[in-house]
Motif scaffolding. Structure first.
Motif, PDB file in Angstrom:
ATOM      1  N   VAL A 158       0.753  -1.165  -0.281  1.00 49.64           N
ATOM      2  CA  VAL A 158      -0.034   0.057  -0.066  1.00 49.64           C
ATOM      3  C   VAL A 158       0.775   1.328  -0.096  1.00 49.64           C
ATOM      4  O   VAL A 158       1.832   1.388   0.747  1.00 49.64           O
ATOM      5  N   THR A 187       3.418  10.311  -2.634  1.00 51.99           N
ATOM      6  CA  THR A 187       3.931   9.005  -1.881  1.00 51.99           C
ATOM      7  C   THR A 187       5.347   9.478  -1.318  1.00 51.99           C
ATOM      8  O   THR A 187       6.139   9.905  -1.786  1.00 51.99           O
ATOM      9  N   GLN A 206      -9.174   0.136   8.049  1.00 51.73           N
ATOM     10  CA  GLN A 206      -8.744   1.320   7.875  1.00 51.73           C
ATOM     11  C   GLN A 206      -7.698   1.592   9.196  1.00 51.73           C
ATOM     12  O   GLN A 206      -6.818   2.196   9.106  1.00 51.73           O
ATOM     13  N   VAL A 241      -7.470   9.687   4.136  1.00 53.59           N
ATOM     14  CA  VAL A 241      -8.227   8.712   3.262  1.00 53.59           C
ATOM     15  C   VAL A 241      -7.454   7.478   2.899  1.00 53.59           C
ATOM     16  O   VAL A 241      -6.479   7.333   2.693  1.00 53.59           O
ATOM     17  N   TYR A 242      -8.248   6.238   2.991  1.00 54.82           N
ATOM     18  CA  TYR A 242      -7.826   5.032   2.789  1.00 54.82           C
ATOM     19  C   TYR A 242      -8.620   4.339   1.624  1.00 54.82           C
ATOM     20  O   TYR A 242      -9.586   4.285   1.590  1.00 54.82           O
ATOM     21  N   VAL A 243      -7.623   3.779   0.566  1.00 54.92           N
ATOM     22  CA  VAL A 243      -8.376   3.065  -0.524  1.00 54.92           C
ATOM     23  C   VAL A 243      -7.737   1.695  -0.137  1.00 54.92           C
ATOM     24  O   VAL A 243      -6.523   1.310  -0.465  1.00 54.92           O
ATOM     25  N   PRO A 244      -8.725   0.568   0.298  1.00 52.20           N
ATOM     26  CA  PRO A 244      -8.177  -0.465   0.826  1.00 52.20           C
ATOM     27  C   PRO A 244      -7.211  -1.167  -0.217  1.00 52.20           C
ATOM     28  O   PRO A 244      -7.533  -1.390  -1.390  1.00 52.20           O
ATOM     29  N   ARG A 264      -4.647  -0.396  -1.601  1.00 50.93           N
ATOM     30  CA  ARG A 264      -4.100   0.363  -2.448  1.00 50.93           C
ATOM     31  C   ARG A 264      -3.245   1.554  -2.081  1.00 50.93           C
ATOM     32  O   ARG A 264      -1.906   1.881  -1.949  1.00 50.93           O
ATOM     33  N   VAL A 265      -4.026   2.486  -1.320  1.00 54.24           N
ATOM     34  CA  VAL A 265      -3.186   3.693  -0.618  1.00 54.24           C
ATOM     35  C   VAL A 265      -3.981   4.296   0.473  1.00 54.24           C
ATOM     36  O   VAL A 265      -5.080   4.102   0.705  1.00 54.24           O
ATOM     37  N   ILE A 266      -2.919   4.955   1.170  1.00 55.94           N
ATOM     38  CA  ILE A 266      -3.295   5.875   2.176  1.00 55.94           C
ATOM     39  C   ILE A 266      -2.628   7.233   2.232  1.00 55.94           C
ATOM     40  O   ILE A 266      -1.525   7.428   2.028  1.00 55.94           O
ATOM     41  N   ASN A 267      -3.703   8.189   2.296  1.00 51.41           N
ATOM     42  CA  ASN A 267      -3.232   9.560   1.976  1.00 51.41           C
ATOM     43  C   ASN A 267      -3.696  10.410   3.542  1.00 51.41           C
ATOM     44  O   ASN A 267      -4.701  10.653   3.766  1.00 51.41           O
TER      45      ASN A 267
END
Length: 586
Positions: free
Chosen positions: A529, A537, A549, A575-578, A580-583
């Motif tokens: 992730v 990033t 999350q 923001v968490y896209v399971p 894929r990404v944490i912002n």
């Protein structure tokens, strides 16, 4: 469900039904259960007699010939674990003695009555039919238009059990379409506060030869007298004049030595009942007889019955919803209420299998689309036919039989055989690597779930997929190969048994424990992730795809990069896209 031993023999639709039941039985045995899979023959009745008429052969001779063909050239070759020393035949006096005994119990309880009524009459079969045997105004056996006649007949008062039959459906673990069919047939209505039912009393008299004589005697002095239980069975007499008369009387009425008897009450001259009972009475209790068929003194042994019954899993056709299945429930309830058995429902679980068709139509001799399994067993083997039938589609939905794919199943089993032969002497004793263990336990879990819910086609697909993985490996661990054979065994019992012996194992593969999955190996490999600060990033973390999350944020905040970039910053939102990404937004 035990079959009619028709002269045509089993067709692949029968093998489809029996194989699905057997796979479940084998799977449960490998779960450590004691499993009893009996087999018998529902050999009385109009179906068998009509075919005997067509062939010009006495039904007793034809039935014996057909039973032998079913048992020895077909049923013993399809790979089922039938318990043949508990075989029953409804035409055996040792069996129908107790069918007659059941009639007497209902008679003594006031549930078997003789009355004059307008009844369904089939001009072709020359006998009366129960309401349930009339489909859209036609005889369910020969499709002749049914007419009404006034006759004195024997009825069972199933209507007295209408509400209980309805109420108990709520707690039965049965296929919903069968429960719905029974609810609709019983048909409770309330009109001006009065409860009415569509269900009518069960007409059991048949004016035919091939059936158990109804155990009743008529005396001018004593009236209707039951045959004493110690005089059972009332045996079906030998006669060459067995063809149906069409007069409203059975051919037994023309046999004076059978008709004329002595009244058990007064000792005077009397006459026997000459109708025979419907063969649906034979099949309404056969499951009770299976475990105790070696007992001549009682219909069912109480201790054995308590151990094996009611039936844990019953698999059969939904077309029997308001015939066999409804009648079996009724007879079981009556025997329970009379104190003969300790349960009032016969089948704990019932699953309706789908219909196997040919060119889109139900298999029937009249349509010329019946498929005989014998040639396929000869050419490809029973294991191939079993696996192919189960792979055609969902077991509860059936499918259209087309043999184009059967050679592919044979090739699959051949590859398994060759693969085991290649690796049997070079197996690695150690556990496989983590990725291999994960794949193995995920496969065990998938197949175990599918077997429990009769999703055989997807279980076979999983076996094929996992086999492709194993074939691609340079070395095979012992646990991988043995687990694979154990999972394949319920589908292909013969080839897996042979390969198990080739591995030098003692005992049958079918007496081994089915592989058990370990939950920790069901977790899929972790994913990477990206961790962002204000959209850019800054680092990455690895987490489970199932991570929440909160879990993902906690892991990310432990990294040095996140700690440095968030130092002295006010965190706005995350923001968490399971997967894929944490912002982190400051």
């Amino acid at each position: 469900m035990f079959p009619y031993p028709s002269a045509e023999g089993l067709h692949v639709g029968n093998v489809y039904a029996f194989t699905g039941a057997d796979i479940y039985g084998r799977f449960m045995a490998m779960q450590g259960k004691a499993v009893f899979e009996p087999m018998g023959f529902d050999a009385f009745g109009i179906h068998s007699e009509n075919f005997a008429i067509k062939q010009g052969i006495h039904p007793r001779e034809l039935t014996a010939r057909n039973v032998k063909r079913f048992r020895e050239t077909q049923l013993q070759r399809i790979g089922n674990r039938f318990c043949w020393n508990h075989e029953i035949q409804t035409t055996d006096p040792a069996y129908y003695k107790w069918t007659q005994w059941i009639f007497l119990q209902l008679f003594k309880a006031g549930l078997a009555v003789r009355k004059k009524a307008a009844v369904n009459w089939c001009p072709s079969c020359k006998t009366v039919l129960a309401d349930e045997q009339v489909i859209s105004g036609e005889c369910e056996r020969c499709n002749t238009i049914v007419i009404q006649r006034e006759l004195e007949q024997w009825f069972f008062k199933i209507t007295q059990y209408a509400q209980k039959l309805l109420d108990n459906l709520e707690r039965l673990d049965w296929s919903e379409k069968v429960k719905t069919a029974q609810r609709n047939w019983i048909g409770r209505d309330e009109i001006d506060g009065t409860v009415q039912y569509h269900l009518r009393d069960w007409l059991i008299s048949r004016q035919r030869y091939w059936g158990p004589p109804i155990p009743i005697i008529y005396c001018d002095r004593c009236g209707i007298v039951p045959v004493p239980e110690e005089q059972l069975p009332v045996q079906l007499p030998e006669t060459e004049n067995w063809l149906p008369q069409g007069t409203g009387n059975s051919p037994l009425a023309d046999i004076p030595e059978f008709v004329n008897t002595t009244c058990p009450g007064c000792g005077g001259a009397a006459r026997r009942e000459t109708d025979v009972s419907d063969n649906f009475l034979d099949s309404a209790w056969y499951f009770l007889r299976y475990p105790c068929c070696d007992r001549a003194d009682v219909p069912f042994d109480s201790a054995i019955t308590a151990k094996w019954l009611p039936v844990d899993m019953y698999i059969g056709g939904a077309e029997h919803s308001v015939l066999h299945l409804l009648y079996s429930r009724f007879i079981t309830m009556v025997l329970h209420d009379l104190g003969h058995i300790p349960f009032e429902e016969p089948f704990r679980r019932f699953r309706a299998h789908g219909l196997l068709t040919k060119q889109g139509g139900k298999m029937s001799k009249s349509k010329g689309n019946v498929v005989n399994p014998d040639g396929y067993i000869e050419e490809y083997g029973a294991d191939t036919l079993r696996t192919y039938l189960m792979f055609l589609g969902p077991y509860d939905q059936g499918g259209d039989f087309c043999d184009r794919g059967i050679a592919g199943i044979r090739r699959f089993l051949d590859r398994v055989y060759q693969w085991v032969s290649k690796h049997k002497n070079t197996l690695q004793p150690n556990s496989p690597d983590l990725a291999s263990q994960r794949r193995l336990h995920q496969t065990i879990h998938k197949i175990s779930e599918d077997m429990q819910s009769l999703k055989y086609n997807t279980a076979i697909a999983a076996l094929m997929s996992y086999f492709n993985v194993l074939q691609s490996k340079l070395s095979i661990a012992e646990v991988e190969l043995k687990s694979y054979l154990l999972m394949l065994a319920p589908f292909a019992p013969h080839v897996t048994e042979e390969l198990w012996q080739q591995l030098g194992e003692s005992g049958s593969i079918h007496q081994q424990t089915f592989p058990q999955f370990e939950p920790e190996f069901l977790i899929t490999e972790q994913v990477t992730v990206a961790v962002q600060i204000n959209g850019r990033t800054r680092t990455t973390i690895t987490v489970s795809p199932q991570a929440s999350q909160q879990e993902a944020i906690a892991i990310a905040r432990q990294t040095k990069a996140v700690q440095w970039y968030l130092k002295n910053q006010e965190l706005g939102r995350v923001v968490y896209v399971p997967g894929r990404v944490i912002n982190f937004v400051t």
